[in-house]
Design a protein around this motif. Sequence first.
Motif, short mmCIF file in Angstrom:
data_model
loop_
_atom_site.label_atom_id
_atom_site.label_comp_id
_atom_site.label_asym_id
_atom_site.label_seq_id
_atom_site.Cartn_x
_atom_site.Cartn_y
_atom_site.Cartn_z
N GLY A 1 0.82 -1.20 0.00
CA GLY A 1 0.00 0.00 0.00
C GLY A 1 0.85 1.25 0.00
O GLY A 1 2.08 1.19 -0.11
N VAL A 2 0.20 2.39 0.14
CA VAL A 2 0.90 3.67 0.22
C VAL A 2 0.12 4.57 1.19
O VAL A 2 -1.10 4.57 1.21
CB VAL A 2 1.05 4.33 -1.17
CG1 VAL A 2 -0.28 4.67 -1.80
CG2 VAL A 2 1.95 5.56 -1.11
N THR A 3 0.87 5.30 2.01
CA THR A 3 0.25 6.21 2.97
C THR A 3 1.11 7.46 3.12
O THR A 3 2.29 7.46 2.76
CB THR A 3 0.05 5.52 4.33
OG1 THR A 3 -0.79 6.34 5.15
CG2 THR A 3 1.35 5.25 5.05
N VAL A 4 0.50 8.50 3.64
CA VAL A 4 1.21 9.73 4.00
C VAL A 4 1.12 9.85 5.50
O VAL A 4 0.03 9.79 6.08
CB VAL A 4 0.59 10.97 3.32
CG1 VAL A 4 1.24 12.24 3.81
CG2 VAL A 4 0.68 10.85 1.80
N GLY B 1 -4.76 1.06 1.74
CA GLY B 1 -5.07 1.59 0.43
C GLY B 1 -3.87 1.57 -0.50
O GLY B 1 -2.73 1.51 -0.05
N THR B 2 -4.16 1.62 -1.79
CA THR B 2 -3.10 1.50 -2.78
C THR B 2 -2.82 2.79 -3.55
O THR B 2 -2.02 2.78 -4.48
CB THR B 2 -3.43 0.38 -3.79
OG1 THR B 2 -4.69 0.66 -4.40
CG2 THR B 2 -3.47 -0.98 -3.11
N CYS B 3 -3.48 3.89 -3.18
CA CYS B 3 -3.19 5.14 -3.88
C CYS B 3 -3.34 6.35 -2.96
O CYS B 3 -4.07 6.32 -1.98
CB CYS B 3 -4.07 5.30 -5.11
SG CYS B 3 -5.83 5.35 -4.77
N GLN B 4 -2.60 7.37 -3.32
CA GLN B 4 -2.66 8.66 -2.63
C GLN B 4 -2.62 9.75 -3.69
O GLN B 4 -1.84 9.65 -4.65
CB GLN B 4 -1.47 8.85 -1.69
CG GLN B 4 -1.48 7.99 -0.46
CD GLN B 4 -2.51 8.45 0.56
OE1 GLN B 4 -2.70 9.65 0.77
NE2 GLN B 4 -3.17 7.50 1.19
#
Length: 133
Positions: free
Chosen positions: A46-49, A92-95
């Motif tokens: 996934g990707v996170t901020v 989640g997989t997008c930001q």
Amino acid sequence: MISYLTLRSRERTELIDITAQVEDLVSAARISSGCCDVFVMHTTAGVTVNEGADPAVKRDIAECLNRLVPNAHYFTHAEGNSAAHVKSSLVGTCQRLLIDRGKLILGTWQAIYFCEFDGPRERKVAVRISIDS
């Protein structure tokens, strides 16, 4: 314009700071205002901020996700990585990030993290930079 980052994780669960690589792509695009979409092309990542100043935060996130979704006997997926699929769905997989004056808009402490849940592996991340119309 879509660009791709290739990453190599070293751990089963790991958060990898990709902020500088994404910022380099934004800089190379030479746009003043727009959006930057970061998309992980995998079902077990996934990707996170989140906070980038204190490395304890990324360890805490990884540990919390491991406790929330342990590798458990009740998963039936044949590959044995169902926990990684669940974590990917949770994170989640997008930001989408905003670009202003040619730079990503990030808070003082924010960083972009690729989240590995089934490593170590080589992974791909797609980055699309679009211009405001």
